[in-house]
Design a protein around this motif. Structure first.
Motif, PDB file in Angstrom:
ATOM      1  N   ARG A  63      22.680  29.722  28.643  1.00 13.77           N
ATOM      2  CA  ARG A  63      23.477  30.261  29.718  1.00 13.77           C
ATOM      3  C   ARG A  63      23.787  29.211  30.858  1.00 13.77           C
ATOM      4  N   MET A  64      23.934  27.867  30.396  1.00 16.29           N
ATOM      5  CA  MET A  64      23.967  26.645  31.349  1.00 16.29           C
ATOM      6  C   MET A  64      25.483  26.189  30.941  1.00 16.29           C
ATOM      7  N   PRO A  65      26.251  25.617  32.010  1.00 16.41           N
ATOM      8  CA  PRO A  65      27.284  24.906  31.729  1.00 16.41           C
ATOM      9  C   PRO A  65      27.319  23.971  30.480  1.00 16.41           C
ATOM     10  N   THR A  66      28.227  23.459  29.849  1.00 19.32           N
ATOM     11  CA  THR A  66      28.164  22.652  28.707  1.00 19.32           C
ATOM     12  C   THR A  66      28.024  21.130  29.552  1.00 19.32           C
ATOM     13  N   ALA A  67      28.638  21.039  30.458  1.00 18.07           N
ATOM     14  CA  ALA A  67      28.345  19.620  31.093  1.00 18.07           C
ATOM     15  C   ALA A  67      27.000  19.244  31.607  1.00 18.07           C
ATOM     16  N   ALA A  68      26.274  20.222  32.054  1.00 10.02           N
ATOM     17  CA  ALA A  68      24.933  20.155  32.469  1.00 10.02           C
ATOM     18  C   ALA A  68      23.967  20.023  30.954  1.00 10.02           C
ATOM     19  N   VAL A  69      24.166  20.631  30.092  1.00 10.35           N
ATOM     20  CA  VAL A  69      23.552  20.450  28.661  1.00 10.35           C
ATOM     21  C   VAL A  69      23.825  19.028  28.326  1.00 10.35           C
ATOM     22  N   GLU A  70      25.177  18.702  28.300  1.00  4.93           N
ATOM     23  CA  GLU A  70      25.286  17.457  27.782  1.00  4.93           C
ATOM     24  C   GLU A  70      24.548  16.148  28.520  1.00  4.93           C
ATOM     25  N   ALA A  71      24.507  16.532  30.001  1.00  2.69           N
ATOM     26  CA  ALA A  71      23.625  15.539  30.741  1.00  2.69           C
ATOM     27  C   ALA A  71      22.257  15.456  30.423  1.00  2.69           C
ATOM     28  N   ALA A  72      21.794  16.675  30.142  1.00  4.57           N
ATOM     29  CA  ALA A  72      20.256  16.654  29.775  1.00  4.57           C
ATOM     30  C   ALA A  72      19.913  16.171  28.387  1.00  4.57           C
ATOM     31  N   LEU A  73      21.056  16.259  27.266  1.00  2.00           N
ATOM     32  CA  LEU A  73      21.050  15.648  26.079  1.00  2.00           C
ATOM     33  C   LEU A  73      21.043  14.045  26.231  1.00  2.00           C
ATOM     34  N   SER A  74      21.804  13.762  27.059  1.00  2.82           N
ATOM     35  CA  SER A  74      21.965  12.004  27.304  1.00  2.82           C
ATOM     36  C   SER A  74      20.662  11.778  27.911  1.00  2.82           C
ATOM     37  N   HIS A  75      19.682  12.524  28.629  1.00  2.00           N
ATOM     38  CA  HIS A  75      18.595  11.849  29.332  1.00  2.00           C
ATOM     39  C   HIS A  75      17.790  11.879  28.173  1.00  2.00           C
ATOM     40  N   LEU A  76      17.545  12.977  27.489  1.00  2.00           N
ATOM     41  CA  LEU A  76      16.711  13.398  26.415  1.00  2.00           C
ATOM     42  C   LEU A  76      16.906  12.241  25.292  1.00  2.00           C
ATOM     43  N   LEU A  77      18.049  11.682  25.127  1.00  2.00           N
ATOM     44  CA  LEU A  77      18.611  10.811  23.878  1.00  2.00           C
ATOM     45  C   LEU A  77      17.931   9.316  24.485  1.00  2.00           C
ATOM     46  N   ALA A  78      18.022   9.064  25.788  1.00  5.46           N
ATOM     47  CA  ALA A  78      17.475   7.922  26.589  1.00  5.46           C
ATOM     48  C   ALA A  78      16.216   7.891  26.434  1.00  5.46           C
ATOM     49  N   CYS A  79      15.546   8.804  26.633  1.00 10.48           N
ATOM     50  CA  CYS A  79      14.075   9.237  26.497  1.00 10.48           C
ATOM     51  C   CYS A  79      13.399   8.940  25.299  1.00 10.48           C
ATOM     52  N   GLY A  80      14.304   9.058  24.094  1.00  9.90           N
ATOM     53  CA  GLY A  80      13.750   9.094  22.820  1.00  9.90           C
ATOM     54  C   GLY A  80      13.189  10.347  22.367  1.00  9.90           C
ATOM     55  N   LEU A  81      13.743  11.494  23.105  1.00  9.21           N
ATOM     56  CA  LEU A  81      13.151  12.884  22.817  1.00  9.21           C
ATOM     57  C   LEU A  81      13.952  13.643  21.533  1.00  9.21           C
ATOM     58  N   VAL A  82      15.558  13.072  21.358  1.00 13.60           N
ATOM     59  CA  VAL A  82      16.076  13.733  20.657  1.00 13.60           C
ATOM     60  C   VAL A  82      17.013  12.585  20.001  1.00 13.60           C
ATOM     61  N   LYS A  83      17.569  13.032  18.821  1.00 10.38           N
ATOM     62  CA  LYS A  83      18.372  12.144  18.132  1.00 10.38           C
ATOM     63  C   LYS A  83      19.871  12.901  17.772  1.00 10.38           C
ATOM     64  N   SER A  84      20.998  12.143  17.874  1.00 16.17           N
ATOM     65  CA  SER A  84      22.118  12.389  17.761  1.00 16.17           C
ATOM     66  C   SER A  84      22.741  12.353  16.338  1.00 16.17           C
ATOM     67  N   GLY A  85      23.090  13.378  15.846  1.00 16.05           N
ATOM     68  CA  GLY A  85      23.610  13.383  14.415  1.00 16.05           C
ATOM     69  C   GLY A  85      25.228  12.987  14.265  1.00 16.05           C
ATOM     70  N   SER A  86      25.622  12.404  13.157  1.00 12.20           N
ATOM     71  CA  SER A  86      27.031  12.090  13.034  1.00 12.20           C
ATOM     72  C   SER A  86      28.131  13.362  13.212  1.00 12.20           C
ATOM     73  N   ASP A  87      27.452  14.603  12.951  1.00  7.55           N
ATOM     74  CA  ASP A  87      28.400  15.816  12.997  1.00  7.55           C
ATOM     75  C   ASP A  87      28.308  16.175  14.462  1.00  7.55           C
ATOM     76  N   GLY A  88      27.580  15.599  15.683  1.00  8.28           N
ATOM     77  CA  GLY A  88      27.634  16.091  16.985  1.00  8.28           C
ATOM     78  C   GLY A  88      26.472  16.783  17.271  1.00  8.28           C
TER      79      GLY A  88
END
Length: 163
Positions: free
Chosen positions: A50-75
């Protein structure tokens, strides 16, 4: 224990449990949900949290930069193994804290030196001229206290005691 975004009474957000690693409550909420789901896209995460998509995308971007998540080719995003990814962040923070402790010790020593030097300078009385120096004591002579030295000694103790 599920880690989700916690809201305190009065609407304020509480700090996240992983704030010491540089993660915001939003980052932690997204990361925690990804840990439980293994893989999800930003829209799915936003709906579940129940968060705005933009806030989730910002969090995912930060988590990606920290090496905590990986992005797949399917998004979709998936988590790196927490023991490895978070363990690396904990080690970095531990090293940063050790460096800070060393800096603290060095600064404390410099401060002690500065304070000690200043205190000693305040207690030392510089005397000039032959009349200010007591006469030498001759061997075998009776020792009589030099009145000027006693007065200076008393004055120094009073000054040290703040009188």
């Amino acid at each position: 224990m599920a880690h989700t975004l916690r809201v305190a009474a009065g609407g304020g957000r509480q700090p996240s449990m992983l704030a010491a690693l540089g993660l915001s409550p939003e980052d932690e909420a997204v990361y925690g949900l990804l840990v439980r789901r293994a893989q999800a896209g930003p829209d799915e995460l936003a709906a579940a949290l129940r968060m705005p998509t933009a806030a989730v995308e910002a969090a995912l971007s930060h988590l990606l930069a920290c090496g905590l998540v990986k992005s797949g080719s399917d998004g979709a995003f998936s988590v790196a193994p927490p023991a490895v990814a978070l363990g690396a962040l904990v080690s970095e923070q531990r090293n940063a804290l050790r460096s800070a402790e060393l800096a603290l010790v060095m600064l404390a020593e410099e401060y002690r030196g500065a304070v000690a030097g200043r205190t000693i300078d305040e207690l030392i009385e510089v005397v000039t001229g032959v009349g200010a120096v007591p006469p030498p004591v001759r061997p075998g002579a009776a020792r009589r206290p030099y009145r000027g030295a006693r007065l200076r000694h008393t004055a120094l103790h009073r000054r040290a005691a703040g009188q």
